[in-house]
Scaffold this active site. Structure first.
Site, PDB file in Angstrom:
ATOM      1  N   LYS A  48       0.806  -1.314   0.040  1.00 26.61           N
ATOM      2  CA  LYS A  48       0.031  -0.094   0.118  1.00 26.61           C
ATOM      3  C   LYS A  48       0.809   1.286   0.079  1.00 26.61           C
ATOM      4  O   LYS A  48       2.066   1.069   0.305  1.00 26.61           O
ATOM      5  CB  LYS A  48      -0.968  -0.050   1.234  1.00 26.61           C
ATOM      6  CG  LYS A  48      -2.098  -1.065   1.352  1.00 26.61           C
ATOM      7  CD  LYS A  48      -2.799  -0.828   2.698  1.00 26.61           C
ATOM      8  CE  LYS A  48      -3.921  -1.959   2.720  1.00 26.61           C
ATOM      9  NZ  LYS A  48      -4.700  -1.567   1.592  1.00 26.61           N
ATOM     10  N   ASP A  60      -8.275  -3.412  10.171  1.00 29.56           N
ATOM     11  CA  ASP A  60      -8.424  -4.441   9.054  1.00 29.56           C
ATOM     12  C   ASP A  60      -9.046  -5.832   9.723  1.00 29.56           C
ATOM     13  O   ASP A  60      -9.483  -6.426   8.813  1.00 29.56           O
ATOM     14  CB  ASP A  60      -7.406  -4.792   8.129  1.00 29.56           C
ATOM     15  CG  ASP A  60      -8.033  -4.917   6.698  1.00 29.56           C
ATOM     16  OD1 ASP A  60      -9.395  -4.608   6.269  1.00 29.56           O
ATOM     17  OD2 ASP A  60      -7.110  -5.635   6.087  1.00 29.56           O
ATOM     18  N   ASP A 119      -3.072  -7.350  -2.182  1.00 27.04           N
ATOM     19  CA  ASP A 119      -3.972  -6.433  -1.478  1.00 27.04           C
ATOM     20  C   ASP A 119      -5.276  -6.820  -1.571  1.00 27.04           C
ATOM     21  O   ASP A 119      -6.240  -6.114  -0.656  1.00 27.04           O
ATOM     22  CB  ASP A 119      -3.806  -5.058  -1.620  1.00 27.04           C
ATOM     23  CG  ASP A 119      -4.116  -4.090  -0.487  1.00 27.04           C
ATOM     24  OD1 ASP A 119      -4.168  -4.439   0.403  1.00 27.04           O
ATOM     25  OD2 ASP A 119      -4.281  -2.809  -0.972  1.00 27.04           O
ATOM     26  N   ARG A 123     -10.613 -11.405   0.760  1.00 24.27           N
ATOM     27  CA  ARG A 123     -11.684 -12.303   0.103  1.00 24.27           C
ATOM     28  C   ARG A 123     -10.952 -13.607   0.109  1.00 24.27           C
ATOM     29  O   ARG A 123     -11.760 -14.715   0.196  1.00 24.27           O
ATOM     30  CB  ARG A 123     -12.041 -11.791  -1.182  1.00 24.27           C
ATOM     31  CG  ARG A 123     -10.753 -11.881  -2.221  1.00 24.27           C
ATOM     32  CD  ARG A 123     -11.234 -10.992  -3.289  1.00 24.27           C
ATOM     33  NE  ARG A 123     -11.206  -9.655  -2.982  1.00 24.27           N
ATOM     34  CZ  ARG A 123     -11.552  -8.624  -3.756  1.00 24.27           C
ATOM     35  NH1 ARG A 123     -11.798  -8.829  -5.168  1.00 24.27           N
ATOM     36  NH2 ARG A 123     -11.653  -7.226  -3.345  1.00 24.27           N
TER      37      ARG A 123
END
Length: 279
Positions: A48, A60, A119, A123
């Site tokens: 990032k 997160d 990143d 999922r």
């Protein structure tokens, strides 16, 4: 659990898959809650940029925290539904052992995923949790009547809805309606997006069953379509809380910092849950 292990590959800390169970006497249904628990998200090899959002990536794990917090309230709320929580916990770090772009991970259950962006790691860990939930027959020897996952999943959700409203998608109208009712009761706003299968082709891969990212647009929908691949037809709802995970200043009952968004909503949802008609 190749998704969880693949995201964890660059870390010096071992991952944890935490299973929580709430079992009332004579439960009238079985609900599974899946929470994304990325304890810190550097982006992995897809590092990032060094900006304020990167510093906030200690939040997160808020999906997993919301599931954990909601389950502590179920007994006091008198929830009649059995609830199983799955917390998929790791950090996402770059190192010489980290998952690389182009690597193929095998998710629990056998589906393969080409990693085109490290990143888009949430999922991957959630996919393992969803499959584990579909396999769980610990209540009345049957699979869950419904699954709901919650995750700080996409920047696209924040771009679309800002910091006060979370995105919701579902493959079942009854689950969507119950989530909307729980959101109204808990004052945690959500907005339903379409689970538009016409975007599914963007997740195709030449070397795996699917890719972990799609095209430039419709990021909220693409992430949900990816997760939908792992619920095996179970009635399912998805909450993308990326925009609502933190408050930059005190706002009514939400204090500055991590908001805990979703904990009240999930507790309300579980306590009032009605199983959809079986297909």
């Amino acid at each position: 659990t190749g998704g969880l292990l693949g995201v964890n590959a660059g870390s010096v800390e071992e991952p944890r898959m935490i299973k929580l169970s709430y079992r009332p006497a004579d439960p009238d249904g079985h609900l599974a809650l899946i929470g994304k628990g990325i304890m810190y998200d550097s982006g992995g090899i897809s590092l990032k940029p060094s900006n304020a959002m990167h510093a906030a990536m200690k939040f997160d794990m808020m999906g997993a925290a919301a599931v954990f917090a909601s389950m502590t309230a179920l007994e006091e709320l008198g929830a009649a539904t059995a609830v199983t929580g799955w917390l998929m916990c790791t950090d996402n770090m770059p190192s010489g052992s980290a998952t690389k772009l182009g690597d193929v991970l095998t998710i629990r259950g056998g589906k393969t995923v080409e990693v085109k962006n490290t990143d888009a790691e949430g999922r991957l860990v959630m996919a393992d949790g969803l499959v584990l939930a579909t396999e769980d027959g610990t209540v009345a020897d049957r699979r869950p009547d419904a699954i709901v996952d919650i995750a700080t999943l996409t920047g696209a959700a924040m771009m679309a809805l800002g910091t006060r409203t979370a995105a919701m998608l579902a493959n079942d109208d009854s689950i969507a309606e119950q989530l909307e009712a729980a959101a109204d009761a808990s004052d945690e706003n959500i907005w339903r997006f379409p689970l538009d299968d016409r975007y599914r082709d963007q997740l195709k891969s030449n070397v795996a069953d699917l890719s972990n990212i799609g095209g430039q647009y419709a990021g909220v929908i693409l992430a949900a379509l990816f997760l939908n691949e792992f619920v095996d037809g179970t009635p399912w709802g998805h909450l993308d809380i990326a925009g609502t995970m933190q408050a930059e200043s005190d706002d009514l009952w939400r204090s500055v910092g991590s908001t805990g968004f979703g904990a009240r909503l999930l507790a309300e949802f579980a306590s009032a849950f009605e199983a959809p008609a079986r297909r």
